[in-house]
Scaffold this active site. Structure first.
Site, PDB file in Angstrom:
ATOM      1  CG  ASP A  62      -1.976  -1.065   1.218  1.00  0.00           C
ATOM      2  OD1 ASP A  62      -1.863  -2.012   0.414  1.00  0.00           O
ATOM      3  OD2 ASP A  62      -2.922  -0.962   2.026  1.00  0.00           O
ATOM      4  CE  LYS A  98      -4.853   2.002   3.058  1.00  0.00           C
ATOM      5  NZ  LYS A  98      -3.705   1.262   3.610  1.00  0.00           N
ATOM      6  CE  LYS A 122      -6.517  -1.306   3.101  1.00  0.00           C
ATOM      7  NZ  LYS A 122      -5.164  -1.848   3.320  1.00  0.00           N
TER       8      LYS A 122
END
Length: 223
Positions: A89, A152, A181
């Protein structure tokens, strides 16, 4: 798909201990979370603990500010993969996005995507709380162009977390083939259901056990 399989079971605080990581990985095995999301220093231990499990190890890149160079982020990815990470991430260069330096934002993301190619799934954190809607859309468009697997919302370490409105905007922008996300402030099953309804396909939460068991989180975290 069960809710547990959509959750990245997260421990990213700077004072996280070995004992807490061992608990995190044990819970991931027990509940069948998608991954454990840990800082790079804990990737190797987490991978050892999850050997043979369905849950994988996710780590963070350029975290939490996103202000490293593309070259440093690429090195972080390679190191993390070597230590057993299967998902990364990364935080975008937020200042570059605000400067409308789309070329740098794309190059930064692409450096991570290229370093992870064929070895790890990439999620791009755009830090929605710091962005206008126009910037959120542009960040998502650039991330897709650069080859990300997911976009995300948040690090959980800035001024705000995921909202259903942001998830809906991100989903509308990236279409149906890219994951979205939600992370930051997602603490209950109700929170998760709202995010899924808005278009989220993955949830980042430190309260994973409380979410799937329906219990109240012992101590709320930002993520």
């Amino acid at each position: 798909m069960t809710i547990a399989k959509m959750i990245d079971h997260t421990a990213l605080k700077p004072d996280t201990t070995k004992e807490q990581i061992l608990t995190l990985t044990k819970e991931a095995r027990e509940y069948g979370f998608a991954s454990v999301c840990v800082n790079p220093t804990w990737v190797k231990l987490s991978a050892e603990q999850l050997a043979g499990a369905e849950s994988v190890v996710c780590t963070v890149i350029g975290f939490p500010l996103g202000a490293n160079t593309p070259e440093v982020k690429a090195f972080e990815v390679k190191d993390a993969i070597q230590n057993g990470a299967k998902e990364v991430d990364m935080v975008i260069n937020i200042g570059a996005l605000k400067d409308k330096d789309n070329e740098l934002v794309e190059r930064d993301i692409r450096a991570v995507v290229d370093a992870a190619k064929g070895k790890a799934l990439v999620k791009v954190i755009i830090e929605t709380c710091l962005l206008t809607d126009e910037e959120k859309v542009r960040a998502c468009e650039i991330a897709v162009k650069a080859g990300t697997d997911f976009v995300k919302t948040s690090t959980g370490f800035s001024t705000g977390g995921a909202t259903a409105e942001d998830i809906a905007l991100m989903r509308k922008t990236v279409g149906q083939n890219i994951g979205v996300k939600a992370s930051g402030g997602v603490r209950t099953k109700e929170d998760v259901e709202k995010m899924i309804e808005a278009g989220a396909t993955r949830i980042g939460a430190s309260a994973g056990v409380a979410i799937v068991s329906g219990e109240k989180p012992a101590k709320p975290d930002n993520y």
